[in-house]
Design an enzyme around this catalytic site. Structure first.
Site, PDB file in Angstrom:
ATOM      1  N   HIS A  81      -3.929  -5.122   6.830  1.00 60.95           N
ATOM      2  CA  HIS A  81      -2.704  -5.382   5.457  1.00 60.95           C
ATOM      3  C   HIS A  81      -2.540  -4.553   4.842  1.00 60.95           C
ATOM      4  CE1 HIS A  81      -4.782  -8.190   3.047  1.00 60.95           C
ATOM      5  NE2 HIS A  81      -4.924  -8.792   3.748  1.00 60.95           N
ATOM      6  N   ASP A 347      -9.922  -8.609   6.249  1.00 63.71           N
ATOM      7  CA  ASP A 347     -10.699  -7.649   6.030  1.00 63.71           C
ATOM      8  C   ASP A 347     -11.923  -8.272   6.570  1.00 63.71           C
ATOM      9  OD1 ASP A 347     -10.511 -10.126   4.578  1.00 63.71           O
ATOM     10  OD2 ASP A 347     -11.332  -9.262   2.997  1.00 63.71           O
TER      11      ASP A 347
END
Length: 464
Positions: A81, A347
């Site tokens: 994101h 991540d």
């Protein structure tokens, strides 16, 4: 309509002497949105010296996707994101600038809504739009791989069930099929058309099973991890950072992370401030920040010492990716028109895939808006058999003419176990599928259990 961003002069230039200077051919020209109208965006909390810019390379090389020997058949893109707010509310969230989900792309909120914990910021939206604009130049303008207008049969979109990943997917798709951030009309598909799995089925990031939690804690005691940390004097470095936080004055920066438990967590919190234009403690120099990112990457990479961490952490998602890839490779009618699958994650999604395939070549924590691409390539001179039914022998023939190329943030990377079998920097599809099987759990529920015998076995491994 947004007035916050003007068109920037910063471009990814075509380089007649070989793209970005790495000898890999020409890059593509993309006009990115980078200039900030400070009157509209910055507030009393912002660092006056802050200038918005991409957090990683935007230089794309065409020959990675199409050349005289191979053609692109299908692509899976896994993203992290965009820039976000902190997930805790220890710092007033009025310091950040956000939009509502209803008016994500075109700002019609009056007054501007307060941010929520972990929400995509305005800059995070622009990050993802820029990623989408790069892919538009590549897949539509240069390669003609995708239709110029959104075709739901060509693109599959899946997101984890968080507002920041859903917003990121929408923003990326707006860049791909919309225009600039100032467009009143959002041209990306609405998030209701995305696949969002219920929480108990989500597998795009590591879930905390008993065994995985045990191994996460145990990995810190692994002899190789301890030795590496001793050689790098990590304890001394950590003390230095904690001292910086201790000495930092509130009027200097609101960022505090004294006594942080992991570098991955530290970097994520730090990014929320630095990458959104908010001041950071003065003692955090460029060298210190760089090492923070490197230590976070080392934490992720330590999972390789217990292969079960990849199997339990990301193996089920690898299974999803591989099933889709194999359907496309064998020309299954269910994916006849499918050309691109977008997976909007975190991540931990990217790091787990990089570690699982032993291809974490980068030295730092995956930055926001990172992309990991699995390209299914096929021999250009191969003529596919015209058959109604795909038999096992035909499937094998098809697979033998296909390869997987992996690109991370627009740079090719290499799957560890496949390096000695590569063809022109790509992993033969048959080998890729074999390697993937080693990461996929055979029975997730059973393999997630932690017995006393398991504990003894793992403890004995770190004591040897």
């Amino acid at each position: 309509m947004f007035s916050y961003f003007r068109k920037s002069q910063q471009k990814v230039e075509e380089n007649q002497n070989g793209g970005g200077g790495d000898g890999r051919g020409s890059g593509i020209k993309v006009e990115l949105q980078t200039n900030i109208n400070s009157r509209d965006l910055k507030n009393e909390h912002s660092d006056p010296k802050f200038k918005f810019s991409p957090l990683r390379s935007t230089d794309v090389h065409l020959e990675d996707y199409d050349n005289e020997k191979y053609k692109l058949k299908f692509i899976q893109i896994v993203t992290r994101h965009g820039r976000r707010t902190p997930e805790s509310n220890r710092t007033p969230l009025t310091m950040w600038m956000c939009n509502s989900m209803d008016h994500l792309i075109s700002n019609k909120d009056s007054p501007r809504p307060n941010c929520n914990p972990g929400q995509l910021t305005v800059l995070g939206i622009v990050d993802q739009i820029n990623v989408g604009k790069i892919y538009r130049k590549l897949f539509i303008d240069h390669l003609g791989f995708l239709d110029s207008q959104y075709n739901k049969d060509q693109i599959f979109i899946r997101s984890t069930n968080t507002t920041r990943t859903i917003s990121s997917a929408r923003s990326l798709m707006h860049g791909l099929y919309g225009g600039s951030f100032t467009d009143e009309q959002e041209k990306s598909p609405h998030h209701s058309s995305f696949l969002v799995k219920p929480d108990n089925e989500e597998n795009m990031y590591p879930r905390n099973s008993k065994k995985l939690v045990f191994l996460k804690n145990l990995i810190k005691q692994h002899p190789k991890v301890i030795k590496e940390n001793q050689l790098s004097e990590l304890e001394k470095f950590t003390e230095k950072i904690n001292k910086i936080f201790e000495n930092s004055k509130p009027e200097e920066s609101s960022f505090r992370a004294r006594g942080f438990r992991s570098y991955a967590g530290l970097v994520n919190s730090f990014d929320c401030f630095r990458n959104n234009g908010l001041p950071i403690p003065k003692g955090l120099t460029k060298d210190i920040i760089q090492r923070m990112y490197e230590e976070s990457a080392k934490e992720f990479k330590s999972a390789r010492y217990f292969p079960e961490m990849s199997i339990l952490g990301i193996g089920r998602f690898v299974d999803d990716l591989n099933k889709e890839l194999k359907l496309k490779a064998r020309n299954d009618p269910s994916v006849k028109d499918l050309k691109l699958s977008l997976y909007s994650g975190h991540d931990t999604t990217l790091a787990a895939l990089l570690v699982g395939y032993d291809m974490y070549e980068d030295k730092i924590h995956p930055v926001t808006s990172s992309t990991l691409e699995f390209l299914l390539m096929q021999d250009k001179d191969y003529k596919e058999p015209e058959v109604v039914k795909i038999t096992k022998s035909i499937e094998k023939e098809l697979i033998n003419h296909q390869y997987v190329k992996v690109i991370y943030n627009h740079k090719p990377i290499h799957i560890g176990p496949c390096k000695d079998k590569e063809v022109d920097g790509m992993c033969p599809l048959s080998e890729f599928l074999k390697i993937s099987q080693s990461i996929i759990p055979t029975n997730y529920d059973e393999q997630s259990k932690l017995t006393q015998l398991d504990k003894k076995r793992y403890l004995s491994l770190i004591e040897d």
